[in-house]
Design an enzyme around this catalytic site. Structure first.
Site, mmCIF file in Angstrom:
data_model
loop_
_atom_site.group_PDB
_atom_site.id
_atom_site.type_symbol
_atom_site.label_atom_id
_atom_site.label_comp_id
_atom_site.label_asym_id
_atom_site.label_seq_id
_atom_site.Cartn_x
_atom_site.Cartn_y
_atom_site.Cartn_z
ATOM 1 N N SER A 152 -8.529 -49.254 95.531
ATOM 2 C CA SER A 152 -9.649 -48.755 94.746
ATOM 3 C C SER A 152 -9.305 -47.386 94.193
ATOM 4 O O SER A 152 -8.544 -46.627 94.805
ATOM 5 C CB SER A 152 -10.908 -48.658 95.606
ATOM 6 O OG SER A 152 -11.935 -47.946 94.939
ATOM 7 N N TYR A 165 -16.784 -46.510 101.935
ATOM 8 C CA TYR A 165 -15.919 -47.372 101.133
ATOM 9 C C TYR A 165 -14.649 -46.625 100.751
ATOM 10 O O TYR A 165 -13.530 -47.136 100.884
ATOM 11 C CB TYR A 165 -16.678 -47.824 99.891
ATOM 12 C CG TYR A 165 -15.898 -48.675 98.929
ATOM 13 C CD1 TYR A 165 -15.771 -50.050 99.121
ATOM 14 C CD2 TYR A 165 -15.284 -48.121 97.813
ATOM 15 C CE1 TYR A 165 -15.061 -50.839 98.236
ATOM 16 C CE2 TYR A 165 -14.567 -48.894 96.915
ATOM 17 C CZ TYR A 165 -14.466 -50.255 97.133
ATOM 18 O OH TYR A 165 -13.757 -51.027 96.246
#
Length: 262
Positions: A152, A165
């Site tokens: 990510s 996250y």
């Protein structure tokens, strides 16, 4: 050699088997379609039979081959059963995509231990187990292979509102580079595919109008990515020809987001 033959020699995956964990989702589903179009037999792994059926219908309509196996990415026992099932039905595994993931926009002081543990379990432990189960098979087989872990942008550049996250994705990047070093002598390549901002199930709930404006203002291409725009990078990392010397790479597909400062 004709152009189609040349491209096939670089990116073709005929005779290969690709296991796509998280393949019932939007991004990994598109990656699975691309792998199938390049000739691989694709195994979609997830929990939704309905979503898998819809994706397999697209793969079949385009002339590809694939099947679905239900498994929980955070269970080593289920992943070992998955590997056994793939070897029994398809005979081999050559490419593994670890793409299961969840997100949350909970403010830091309000993150519960349960939420923290749940995100860590899916985003980090799931990748850890996928690499452990399938990495052992690939290393011991001795014929090389490719593991593609979904990273990510938040694993490279800390982003607001997604603290847990972001932490798990940073760990996925670190784990991937460590494994790339460890397994390079066995020709098992481990890379991180890093999407920028692609609207998908796990992030739609945090894409408020002000956040969308902030993202697009920081993206030189002034738009979100589309799922099929991950396919080219996927085929490069999956291929033992075009990607033979690529390992430990964090391949960013983000419309220039990470290159933007002021």
């Amino acid at each position: 050699m004709s152009s189609p033959d040349y491209l096939n020699s670089l990116f073709g995956l005929s005779g290969r088997v690709a296991v796509v964990i998280g393949g019932t989702g939007e991004l990994c589903g598109a990656m699975a379609e691309g792998l199938a179009q390049a000739g691989a037999e694709v195994v979609l792994v997830g929990r939704s039979t309905e979503k898998a059926a819809a994706r397999l219908a697209k793969i079949s309509a385009a002339g590809g081959k694939g099947w679905f196996h239900a498994a929980e990415a955070t269970s080593k026992e289920e992943l070992e059963a998955l590997l056994a099932a793939v070897l029994e039905r398809s005979g081999r595994v050559d490419v593994v995509v670890n793409g299961a993931g969840i997100n949350s926009a909970t403010p830091f002081f309000e993150i519960t231990e349960e939420e923290f543990d749940r995100i860590v379990r899916v985003n980090l432990k799931g990748v850890f187990l996928g690499c452990q189960v399938f990495g052992r098979y690939l290393v011991e087989r001795g014929q090389g292979g490719s593991i593609i872990n979904l990273g990510s942008m938040s694993g490279i550049i800390p982003l607001s509102r997604v603290i847990t996250y972001s932490a798990t994705k940073g760990a996925v990047h670190n784990l991937s580079l460590n494994l790339a070093r460890e397994w390079a002598p066995a020709r098992v390549r481990v890379n991180v595919l890093v999407p920028g901002f692609f609207p998908a199930e796990q992030n739609r709930k945090i894409l408020s109008p002000d956040r969308v404006a902030s993202i697009l203002g920081h993206t030189p291409m002034k738009r979100f990515g589309e799922a099929q725009e991950l396919i080219g990078a996927t085929l490069l990392l999956a291929s033992d020809a075009a990607g033979a010397f690529i390992t430990g790479e964090e391949l960013i597909v983000d419309g220039g987001y990470h290159a933007m400062t002021i």
